[in-house]
Design an enzyme around this catalytic site. Sequence first.
Site, PDB file in Angstrom:
ATOM      1  N   GLY A  73      61.904  -4.449 -11.106  1.00 44.85           N
ATOM      2  CA  GLY A  73      61.840  -4.178  -9.843  1.00 44.85           C
ATOM      3  C   GLY A  73      61.663  -2.033  -9.639  1.00 44.85           C
ATOM      4  N   GLN A 181      66.351  -7.546  -3.161  1.00 47.80           N
ATOM      5  CA  GLN A 181      67.726  -8.381  -2.828  1.00 47.80           C
ATOM      6  C   GLN A 181      66.959  -9.030  -2.085  1.00 47.80           C
ATOM      7  OE1 GLN A 181      70.848  -8.575  -4.424  1.00 47.80           O
ATOM      8  NE2 GLN A 181      70.113  -7.138  -5.740  1.00 47.80           N
ATOM      9  N   ALA A 202      61.824 -10.882 -10.573  1.00 42.74           N
ATOM     10  CA  ALA A 202      62.331 -12.412 -10.601  1.00 42.74           C
ATOM     11  C   ALA A 202      63.494 -12.801 -10.907  1.00 42.74           C
ATOM     12  CB  ALA A 202      61.131 -12.707 -12.374  1.00 42.74           C
ATOM     13  N   THR A 239      49.228  -4.488 -21.840  1.00 46.57           N
ATOM     14  CA  THR A 239      49.114  -6.047 -22.023  1.00 46.57           C
ATOM     15  C   THR A 239      50.568  -6.443 -20.925  1.00 46.57           C
ATOM     16  OG1 THR A 239      48.230  -5.352 -24.366  1.00 46.57           O
ATOM     17  CG2 THR A 239      48.799  -8.189 -23.951  1.00 46.57           C
ATOM     18  N   CYS A 327      73.668  -1.187 -11.842  1.00 41.19           N
ATOM     19  CA  CYS A 327      72.775  -0.066 -12.628  1.00 41.19           C
ATOM     20  C   CYS A 327      73.316   1.051 -12.179  1.00 41.19           C
ATOM     21  CB  CYS A 327      71.818  -0.109 -11.654  1.00 41.19           C
ATOM     22  SG  CYS A 327      70.310  -0.950 -11.377  1.00 41.19           S
TER      23      CYS A 327
END
Length: 401
Positions: A73, A181, A202, A239, A327
Amino acid sequence: MNEQRVYLDHSATTYIKPQVFDEMLPYLTTHYGNPSSIYSLSRATENAIDQARERVAKALHADKNEIFFTGGGSEADNWALKGIAFANKHRGNHIITTKIEHHAILHTCEFLEKNGFEVTYLPVDSEGFINLDELRQAITGKTILVSVMFANNEIGTIEPIKEIGKICHEKKVLFHTDAVQAVGHVPIDVKAMNIDLLSLAAHKFYGPKGVGVLYIRKGIKIENLIHGGGQERNKRAGTENIAGIVGLGKAIELAQEEMDAENKRLTYLRDKLINGLSRIPYTKVNGPVGNKRMPGNVNVCFRFIEGESLLLLLDSKGISASSGSACTSGSLDPSHVLLAIGLPHEIAHGSLRLTLGSSTTEQDIDYTLRVLPEIVQRLRDMSPLWHTFLEKQENVSKPAV
């Protein structure tokens, strides 16, 4: 350490559901081909990424070619703001956001301010909502982007996204929403809601960590954030995290299927928890009530105690919680969100965020409501502020001589 474990920090992260892990596993073991190669081993992984892209697009009511996978995110937020800013600086240098955004947005805005852009930080009311008239007035001829989070990660406020997007489109300004959220928990239709760019991750809806999405409406000009190879249709080099992308696709599909029933269950548990905590004296519930609040979000402040001590004692009783955003959990500063809704520092310091999820049971709520009042009282008994307050109350109640 208490043997009973109650996890009430689902806004920080969630576990990977078994169905999600089962779909991921082959892409960690046997289906390991690089999607950019041309042999059959790689075609299998390329097809898996394509299926995941379709699943995400279906959940958002978008086109699959508007879905771009990222490393999470925060990367999606950075890409949205920096990419739009640098691609449109010939049109203007003004960005509008709010004072209660996640730091992935706020710190990106600070970076852009150091690089010639101007940022307006809209205030919010006591429940965390922006004022739509103030948004209209803030838009100028130099405004190129508005970024308002879909749902607040601390107090659960669900902003009027459709109305915000409509204002932006009327003013011919792009609209981004940090929906980290919200995705997987509330219905989202990017077309109906006038959303131009949307970020998601995710691990907020029972998928793996380290993978996210930026939805970019077709036709929008945006600079790349990561340069290198030609992955993600030349938009995002590197990748692909195949297993993570597969897990994201499965997780968002499951979340859509279970959303209505799960939201009804979580809303019941949320309201039971809020009602119980409200009975503790000198407790303030932060954020809105009803359907304008995320179904699993509870945020309260207990006066005369420190949030850090509260979290440690809860952990000793087996309850995992937070005082705000994961965070910034190491910070001693009070939440910028709580300060923005008008709480003074001394009250904001006593905040507690409890976020419910699929593993939460009614027994968990009952246990929390049994343990938490005792912890709050224990901390208050140790607090000089509490005793000073009681003395003042006692003096006020004494009859005049």
